[in-house]
Design a protein around this motif. Structure first.
Motif, PDB file in Angstrom:
ATOM      1  N   THR A  53       9.973-109.987 -65.658  1.00  0.00           N
ATOM      2  CA  THR A  53       9.479-111.090 -64.836  1.00  0.00           C
ATOM      3  C   THR A  53       8.562-110.506 -63.766  1.00  0.00           C
ATOM      4  OG1 THR A  53      11.486-112.398 -65.192  1.00  0.00           O
ATOM      5  CG2 THR A  53      10.118-112.974 -63.309  1.00  0.00           C
ATOM      6  N   SER A  54       7.352-111.030 -63.682  1.00  0.00           N
ATOM      7  CA  SER A  54       6.349-110.490 -62.755  1.00  0.00           C
ATOM      8  C   SER A  54       5.886-111.581 -61.800  1.00  0.00           C
ATOM      9  CB  SER A  54       5.139-109.941 -63.521  1.00  0.00           C
ATOM     10  OG  SER A  54       5.517-109.003 -64.502  1.00  0.00           O
ATOM     11  N   ASN A  55       5.573-111.180 -60.574  1.00  0.00           N
ATOM     12  CA  ASN A  55       5.009-112.099 -59.592  1.00  0.00           C
ATOM     13  C   ASN A  55       3.873-111.399 -58.871  1.00  0.00           C
ATOM     14  OD1 ASN A  55       4.543-113.521 -57.010  1.00  0.00           O
ATOM     15  ND2 ASN A  55       6.264-114.779 -57.662  1.00  0.00           N
ATOM     16  N   VAL A  56       2.660-111.913 -59.046  1.00  0.00           N
ATOM     17  CA  VAL A  56       1.504-111.400 -58.305  1.00  0.00           C
ATOM     18  C   VAL A  56       1.526-112.079 -56.944  1.00  0.00           C
ATOM     19  CG1 VAL A  56      -1.000-111.191 -58.236  1.00  0.00           C
ATOM     20  CG2 VAL A  56       0.210-111.009 -60.420  1.00  0.00           C
ATOM     21  N   LEU A  57       1.897-111.324 -55.936  1.00  0.00           N
ATOM     22  CA  LEU A  57       2.097-111.879 -54.596  1.00  0.00           C
ATOM     23  C   LEU A  57       0.800-111.987 -53.815  1.00  0.00           C
ATOM     24  CD1 LEU A  57       5.325-109.850 -53.755  1.00  0.00           C
ATOM     25  CD2 LEU A  57       5.196-112.227 -54.484  1.00  0.00           C
TER      26      LEU A  57
END
Length: 440
Positions: A53-57
């Motif tokens: 699971t990835s989140n580009v902040l």
């Protein structure tokens, strides 16, 4: 781990303590006895899932969450017990890619933020025969497999998610078809020889393009979508490597790797057409085909400190070069530190910090400059990409590993244009990820 209760050794026998849900080696245990039965007959099966699971902040083309996962079913057959040839085995595996990560959709970086990112779908992965001589003096492998699992290894960085630390960008982005590696491996053969106690030599011969010949048409279908092609008419890729194990006084064990590869297929020049004009000019004609596709590389892994039990600090450094005429990336430099057992009561955990630098080819830089001069545009001039990664690898159970991960990407894509404002570079990226690795 097997525990021996007091009083169980009355007849020089030990009775292992019963396993529980959290101490078994696989999520589904022995599969109701099927795994041990197959193992007794020389067959080992495996099912592993890596879910990220990835989140580009911040930064990139856009922010948000993405999900990518890779299921790898595999089977290994000990052919030695059936043929009478000790050390002979067959191995086959598949990749089932689910979802997509942020790299191609949000970030556009040269490196994949997670190594499992690939076109979704199911495809054949490995299918090969392998033979090990006694004491591993000789190792032969023939079939379909990748250079990323046999050459230019970086074991100290095994827990890092960024793809550049596993299979270098200078190969994945430059070689035809990405080179024989995840997620499209190619037919090949490898010979390894333990020349001395400390020196190992390996050579390999692979198809020049693992995807086969390019397909024609305005919208050609995906080449080898199922991984079933074994192209033998697309040139050849030669690779050779020497590994030297050593011990540094006052520090610990180390391994130095030096190697290189050469692909016989020509690659289109990044700046000049077949007429010698700049490709940025109007009607320059097709790009000039350049031969001489090669990569030379070196890497070193060194134990820097050793504490009690499994505690140790390792460092690694890697360098690779490719010619600038036909390659988008000409220089790759990496370094990192890995601390095993960072917490005393967690001997199987690992913490890692690493940085990589990819320099863009001067030909590609000159092309953008020429394009700006000819068309009057103001596209940003590419330069390089730098990736910084910090992660912690926590073994929650023998069948479950959690890897929280943070990455910072400087100049994604080497400094590509921002899709919303083409006159400026895409902003630097900060991303957080969590990978769960499950063994079924």
């Amino acid at each position: 781990m097997i525990n021996y209760p007091a009083g169980a050794d009355q007849q020089n026998q030990t009775t292992p303590a019963p396993t529980t849900f959290w101490t078994r080696n696989a999520l589904f245990g022995s599969w109701d006895g099927m795994k041990p039965t197959l193992s007794d007959n020389g067959i080992t099966i495996g099912f592993n899932e890596q879910a990220v699971t990835s989140n580009v902040l911040g930064g990139g083309a856009r922010q948000g969450d993405e999900f990518a996962a890779l299921l790898t079913p595999s089977a290994r057959v000990d052919l030695g017990r059936y043929t009478g040839i000790p050390g002979l085995a067959a191995y086959v595996s598949a990749w089932v890619v689910q979802g997509h990560g942020p790299t191609a959709f949000n970030v556009h970086s040269l490196s994949g933020l997670a190594y499992v990112e690939a076109p979704d779908g199911a495809r054949l992965a490995d299918a090969y025969l392998t033979w090990h001589a006694p004491h591993d003096a000789i190792h032969v492998k023939v079939g379909k497999f990748g250079i990323d699992e046999n050459f230019d290894q970086n074991p100290a960085a095994a827990t890092l998610l960024n793809s550049n630390f596993t299979y270098r960008d200078i190969m994945a982005n430059n070689l035809p078809g990405g080179g024989p590696a995840y997620s499209y491996e190619g037919p090949g053969a490898m010979l390894g020889v333990q020349a001395t106690k400390l020196l190992r030599l390996r050579i390999g011969l692979f198809s020049g393009d693992p995807l086969g010949r390019p397909l024609e048409g305005p919208q050609p279908p995906a080449r080898d979508a199922g991984g079933l092609a074994f192209p033998l008419d697309t040139g050849a890729l030669f690779i050779a490597e020497a590994d030297d194990a050593y011990r540094m006084p006052g520090l610990g064990n180390g391994t130095l790797r030096v190697g290189g590869l050469y692909d016989t297929l020509s690659r289109p020049d990044l700046l000049f057409s077949i007429t010698g004009q700049s490709l940025a000019a109007s009607s320059p004609g097709p790009a000039r085909p350049d031969r001489g596709e090669y990569v030379i590389y070196a890497g070193d892994t060194q134990t820097l400190w050793h504490g009690l039990d499994t505690r140790r600090l390792r460092g690694f450094a890697r360098l690779a070069y490719a010619p600038p005429a036909q390659n988008a990336i000409t220089l790759d430099v990496q370094a990192g530190l890995v601390l095993d057992a960072p917490l005393v009561d967690r001997p199987d955990d690992t913490a890692a910090l690493a940085i990589s630098y990819d320099r863009i080819s001067t030909r590609k830089i000159d092309f953008v400059r020429s394009e700006n001069a000819i068309t009057g545009s103001a596209l940003p001039i590419p330069a390089s990409e730098t990736d910084v990664e910090l992660d912690y690898n926590a073994e929650l159970a023998p069948w479950l590993i959690a890897t929280p991960d943070m990455q910072y990407i400087v100049r994604p894509g080497g400094g590509i244009a921002d899709p919303t404002t083409p006159s400026r570079r895409e902003p630097n990226v900060f991303a957080a990820q969590l990978q769960l690795t499950l063994t079924f």
